[in-house]
Design an enzyme around this catalytic site. Structure first.
Site, PDB file in Angstrom:
ATOM      1  N   HIS A  34       0.930  -1.085   0.065  1.00  0.00           N
ATOM      2  CA  HIS A  34       0.100   0.051  -0.028  1.00  0.00           C
ATOM      3  C   HIS A  34       0.914   1.349   0.152  1.00  0.00           C
ATOM      4  CE1 HIS A  34       1.039   0.228   4.163  1.00  0.00           C
ATOM      5  NE2 HIS A  34       0.479  -1.156   4.549  1.00  0.00           N
ATOM      6  N   GLU A  35       0.379   2.464   0.121  1.00  0.00           N
ATOM      7  CA  GLU A  35       1.065   3.809  -0.127  1.00  0.00           C
ATOM      8  C   GLU A  35       2.003   3.633   1.251  1.00  0.00           C
ATOM      9  OE1 GLU A  35       1.622   6.340  -2.022  1.00  0.00           O
ATOM     10  OE2 GLU A  35       0.614   5.179  -3.441  1.00  0.00           O
ATOM     11  N   HIS A  37       3.942   1.242   2.243  1.00  0.00           N
ATOM     12  CA  HIS A  37       5.148   0.526   1.836  1.00  0.00           C
ATOM     13  C   HIS A  37       5.984   1.645   0.624  1.00  0.00           C
ATOM     14  CE1 HIS A  37       2.717  -3.046   3.050  1.00  0.00           C
ATOM     15  NE2 HIS A  37       3.823  -3.367   3.729  1.00  0.00           N
ATOM     16  N   GLY A 148       9.041   1.854   8.629  1.00  0.00           N
ATOM     17  CA  GLY A 148       8.027   2.554   9.020  1.00  0.00           C
ATOM     18  C   GLY A 148       8.091   2.966  10.368  1.00  0.00           C
ATOM     19  N   GLN A 154       8.952  -2.331  16.289  1.00  0.00           N
ATOM     20  CA  GLN A 154       9.864  -2.981  15.402  1.00  0.00           C
ATOM     21  C   GLN A 154      11.085  -2.158  15.015  1.00  0.00           C
ATOM     22  OE1 GLN A 154       8.478  -5.480  12.164  1.00  0.00           O
ATOM     23  NE2 GLN A 154       8.832  -3.869  11.073  1.00  0.00           N
ATOM     24  N   SER A 186      -2.268   0.014   6.709  1.00  0.00           N
ATOM     25  CA  SER A 186      -1.793  -1.425   7.055  1.00  0.00           C
ATOM     26  C   SER A 186      -2.439  -2.504   6.210  1.00  0.00           C
ATOM     27  CB  SER A 186      -2.600  -1.647   8.539  1.00  0.00           C
ATOM     28  OG  SER A 186      -1.989  -2.999   9.017  1.00  0.00           O
TER      29      SER A 186
HETATM   30  P1  AMP Z   1       5.092  -4.931   6.476  1.00  0.00           P
HETATM   31  O1  AMP Z   1       4.943  -5.335   5.132  1.00  0.00           O
HETATM   32  O2  AMP Z   1       3.639  -4.797   7.324  1.00  0.00           O
HETATM   33  O3  AMP Z   1       6.031  -5.812   7.372  1.00  0.00           O
HETATM   34  O4  AMP Z   1       5.632  -3.658   6.545  1.00  0.00           O
HETATM   35  C1  AMP Z   1       6.842  -3.391   5.896  1.00  0.00           C
HETATM   36  C2  AMP Z   1       7.334  -2.087   6.440  1.00  0.00           C
HETATM   37  O5  AMP Z   1       6.354  -0.889   6.012  1.00  0.00           O
HETATM   38  C3  AMP Z   1       7.923  -1.964   7.613  1.00  0.00           C
HETATM   39  O6  AMP Z   1       8.851  -0.740   7.839  1.00  0.00           O
HETATM   40  C4  AMP Z   1       6.431  -1.047   8.301  1.00  0.00           C
HETATM   41  O7  AMP Z   1       6.722   0.013   9.234  1.00  0.00           O
HETATM   42  C5  AMP Z   1       6.133  -0.105   6.923  1.00  0.00           C
HETATM   43  N1  AMP Z   1       4.747   0.381   6.809  1.00  0.00           N
HETATM   44  C6  AMP Z   1       3.811  -0.302   7.107  1.00  0.00           C
HETATM   45  N2  AMP Z   1       2.564   0.474   7.199  1.00  0.00           N
HETATM   46  C7  AMP Z   1       2.979   1.747   6.963  1.00  0.00           C
HETATM   47  C8  AMP Z   1       2.508   3.061   6.961  1.00  0.00           C
HETATM   48  N3  AMP Z   1       1.069   3.225   6.997  1.00  0.00           N
HETATM   49  N4  AMP Z   1       3.412   4.069   6.817  1.00  0.00           N
HETATM   50  C9  AMP Z   1       4.606   3.854   6.721  1.00  0.00           C
HETATM   51  N5  AMP Z   1       5.243   2.735   6.719  1.00  0.00           N
HETATM   52  C10 AMP Z   1       4.488   1.832   6.811  1.00  0.00           C
END
Ligand code: AMP
Length: 277
Positions: A34-35, A37, A148, A154, A186
């Site tokens: 999503h935006e 990422h 993020g 994390q 998310s």
């Molecule tokens: P994930 O795929 O959930 O493991 O997230 C991968 C990366 O994207 C991690 O560093 C997250 O913190 C970041 N991330 C997820 N959601 C967001 C968001 N809404 N804004 C900024 N970064 C995000």
């Protein structure tokens, strides 16, 4: 964009880039992009000449009964989004490439930062995160890695691991991307019905309320009470609403204070946070 499936191919690709003096940025994800990422990719492109993204749903960071099987997966959509945003190498390895059969090695950060909040509710979760990231960092050998602020605990754990193990890379923290109504993006928002999505807005409302109380009173306990009150609504099952030190996750001695909330809304477990300085 090249889609790479094996450790050997990935090492060869980044090895060539390194010898061409490329500056390599890495964006690790679990896909369902999503935006949020993609904002990490934008930040990475500002800093680097080569952007590598991984898409790997890491079983080690899911506990028994969590949503590993149900976690949204759509590799071709992810590949289109990543390509359009400027990712050059997309690493989408199979399970055995990252976790060789018979693996008995775990990378574990100890201390408050992994034992409270997410660490207490999801035992073993951060070990799963640090174990997979140390493998990925060794394979990709990036100069910078983008994370993020949305997953603030994390981020703190990763910074501690990179510091303690002397990884030769810089961790870059990027702001949380939200929908216009304040809901933090998310991959798990996909689980929400329309009504649940409305209930989910109370996480961000609670943080705003907590931040206002904290700015006015300098009293973390009162901010926590205010957040708890806002989250006491039908459809929201509160897990925690706390104020912590943003680096250690201990009780904050002074500002900046990181306000963190977690709640279940329907099938989704949602996290959000706000830094009050
Ligand atoms: P994930 O795929 O959930 O493991 O997230 C991968 C990366 O994207 C991690 O560093 C997250 O913190 C970041 N991330 C997820 N959601 C967001 C968001 N809404 N804004 C900024 N970064 C995000």
């Amino acid at each position: 964009m090249n889609v790479i499936r094996t450790v050997g191919e990935m090492r060869a690709a980044v090895g060539t880039a390194r010898s061409d003096r490329a500056n390599i940025a890495f964006v690790p994800t679990m896909g369902a992009l999503h935006e949020g990422h993609l904002s990490l990719v934008d930040a990475a492109r500002q800093r680097a000449s080569l952007v590598v993204m991984s898409v790997f749903v890491n079983p080690l960071q899911f506990g028994p009964g969590e949503d590993f099987d149900a976690y949204p997966r759509d590799e071709s959509r992810d590949a289109d989004l990543a390509r359009d945003r400027g990712v050059e190498l997309l690493f989408a390895p199979g399970l055995d490439e990252i976790h060789p059969p018979g693996r008995t090695t775990t990378v574990s950060v100890r201390g408050m930062v992994t034992s409270v909040l997410e660490g207490a509710i999801r035992p073993g979760h951060f070990d799963g995160v640090t174990t997979v990231l140390s493998s990925l960092f060794h394979i990709v050998e990036p100069h910078t890695a983008f994370f993020g602020q949305k997953d603030a605990q994390q981020l703190a754990v990763v910074c501690k691991m990179v510091h303690d193990l002397r990884f030769r890379l810089e961790v870059v923290a990027c702001p949380t991307i939200r929908d216009a109504d304040g809901l933090a993006l998310s991959s798990r928002n996909a689980y929400l019905s329309d009504d649940e999505r409305v209930s989910a807005l109370s996480l961000n409302k609670a943080l705003k309320e907590g931040a206002a109380v904290l700015r006015e009173t300098d009293d973390v306990a009162r901010a926590e009470e205010a957040m708890t009150r806002v989250l006491d609504v039908p459809g929201v099952v509160l897990e925690y609403a706390k104020g912590v030190d943003p680096d250690t996750f201990e009780s904050p001695a002074r500002k900046p204070v990181l306000l963190v909330v977690a709640a279940r809304v329907g099938r989704a477990r949602l996290l959000d946070n706000m830094l009050v300085s």
